[in-house]
Design an enzyme around this catalytic site. Structure first.
Site, PDB file in Angstrom:
ATOM      1  N   SER A  77       0.611  -0.802   0.025  1.00  0.00           N
ATOM      2  CA  SER A  77       0.089  -0.252   0.089  1.00  0.00           C
ATOM      3  C   SER A  77       0.798   0.676  -0.340  1.00  0.00           C
ATOM      4  O   SER A  77       1.840   1.388   0.441  1.00  0.00           O
ATOM      5  CB  SER A  77      -0.569  -0.113   0.858  1.00  0.00           C
ATOM      6  OG  SER A  77      -2.083  -1.405   1.267  1.00  0.00           O
TER       7      SER A  77
HETATM    8  N1  SAH Z   1       1.751  -4.753   4.815  1.00  0.00           N
HETATM    9  C1  SAH Z   1       2.520  -5.135   3.830  1.00  0.00           C
HETATM   10  C2  SAH Z   1       2.087  -4.995   2.591  1.00  0.00           C
HETATM   11  C3  SAH Z   1       1.307  -7.040   2.450  1.00  0.00           C
HETATM   12  S1  SAH Z   1       0.712  -6.833   0.822  1.00  0.00           S
HETATM   13  C4  SAH Z   1       3.710  -4.029   3.629  1.00  0.00           C
HETATM   14  O1  SAH Z   1       4.300  -3.178   4.472  1.00  0.00           O
HETATM   15  O2  SAH Z   1       4.560  -4.496   2.960  1.00  0.00           O
HETATM   16  C5  SAH Z   1      -0.754  -7.789   1.680  1.00  0.00           C
HETATM   17  C6  SAH Z   1       0.346  -9.229   1.845  1.00  0.00           C
HETATM   18  O3  SAH Z   1      -1.015  -9.973   2.223  1.00  0.00           O
HETATM   19  C7  SAH Z   1       1.072  -9.954   0.942  1.00  0.00           C
HETATM   20  O4  SAH Z   1       2.457  -9.937   1.084  1.00  0.00           O
HETATM   21  C8  SAH Z   1       0.082 -11.199   0.647  1.00  0.00           C
HETATM   22  O5  SAH Z   1       0.631 -12.544   0.201  1.00  0.00           O
HETATM   23  C9  SAH Z   1      -0.107 -11.500   2.033  1.00  0.00           C
HETATM   24  N2  SAH Z   1      -1.267 -12.105   2.261  1.00  0.00           N
HETATM   25  C10 SAH Z   1      -2.356 -12.855   1.541  1.00  0.00           C
HETATM   26  N3  SAH Z   1      -2.884 -13.337   2.026  1.00  0.00           N
HETATM   27  C11 SAH Z   1      -2.659 -13.910   2.913  1.00  0.00           C
HETATM   28  C12 SAH Z   1      -2.962 -14.743   4.038  1.00  0.00           C
HETATM   29  N4  SAH Z   1      -4.011 -15.560   4.609  1.00  0.00           N
HETATM   30  N5  SAH Z   1      -2.445 -14.581   5.369  1.00  0.00           N
HETATM   31  C13 SAH Z   1      -1.703 -14.106   5.508  1.00  0.00           C
HETATM   32  N6  SAH Z   1      -0.676 -13.563   4.283  1.00  0.00           N
HETATM   33  C14 SAH Z   1      -1.406 -13.098   3.195  1.00  0.00           C
END
Ligand code: SAH
Length: 218
Positions: A71
């Site tokens: 994000s």
């Molecule tokens: N908060 C992060 C951005 C995350 S993008 C930062 O600051 O960099 C969203 C992430 O959620 C992705 O890496 C994706 O792989 C993960 N994701 C998707 N489904 C998920 C789940 N069920 N459990 C944990 N992570 C998940």
């Protein structure tokens, strides 16, 4: 790295301007001073993939590998403010990605637990966070929709991937008075919502803003 420090200051100013523009929708007139300080401190260029370092302080989403994007800093700041973090608290993040949101949280609370579905992303984030000295953050690979009951209940939970509905496991792992911030799918896309678990155990939720996160997967 004076150049990066200057870029970071500019990013913080842009995020502040976005809070002002969206105040009527979000109900937050301004970024809290604590979140402002955390954003001004965390070296985002060391957490994003190396080939994205030069774009790390732009207020837009960035690719982080494995087909995932993170994000824009404004959404990180807003999500953080919405859980109303306080010193001493324990929080959970679902979707570690590159580790930036976890690093911001760890500037504000006592302990951060973060779960990432993609094992390579979890390993990369854990390694970078450790190298940068964020030793109050623990990352594990797994499905974050189930939460992390061994370390709960939590004062706050931030989900950084869009869910079809609010996972009950996460609500169950909130302390009374705790807050869950999560993007949920609605007819026109996604909406960031805040779910508050009241002292009597009942929950209340409030829509905050239309958003566009990558999907929560299984
Ligand atoms: N908060 C992060 C951005 C995350 S993008 C930062 O600051 O960099 C969203 C992430 O959620 C992705 O890496 C994706 O792989 C993960 N994701 C998707 N489904 C998920 C789940 N069920 N459990 C944990 N992570 C998940």
């Amino acid at each position: 790295m004076a150049a990066y420090a200057a870029q970071r200051e500019r990013m913080v100013a842009e995020v502040e301007a976005m809070y002002a523009e969206t105040a009527a929708e979000t109900g937050l007139a301004a970024m809290s001073s604590a979140v402002r300080a955390a954003l001004g401190k965390v070296e985002r260029h060391r957490l994003v993939p190396p080939d994205e370092a030069s774009r790390a302080y732009g207020n837009f989403p960035l690719p982080i590998g494995a087909g995932q994007t993170i994000s824009q800093p404004y959404i990180v700041a807003l999500s953080t403010d919405l859980i109303e973090p306080r010193a001493g608290q324990v929080v959970l993040e679902v979707g570690t990605g590159c580790g930036y949101q976890a690093a911001v949280l760890s500037e504000l609370v006592a302990r951060v637990y973060s779960i990432e579905l993609v094992p390579e992303l979890a390993a990369g984030a854990a390694e970078r966070l450790k190298r940068l000295g964020y030793d109050h953050v623990e990352v594990r690979a797994g499905d974050g929709a189930k939460g992390w009951p061994e370390h709960g209940p939590f004062d706050g939970i931030i989900v950084t991937a869009g869910a079809p509905e609010v996972p009950q496991h996460l609500v169950d792992q909130l302390k009374p008075g705790g807050r869950l911030v999560i993007p949920v799918n609605v007819a026109m896309g996604q909406e960031l919502i805040v779910v508050t678990r009241r002292e009597d155990g009942k929950t209340e939720s409030r829509p905050v803003l239309p958003v566009a996160f990558v999907p929560l997967r299984h």
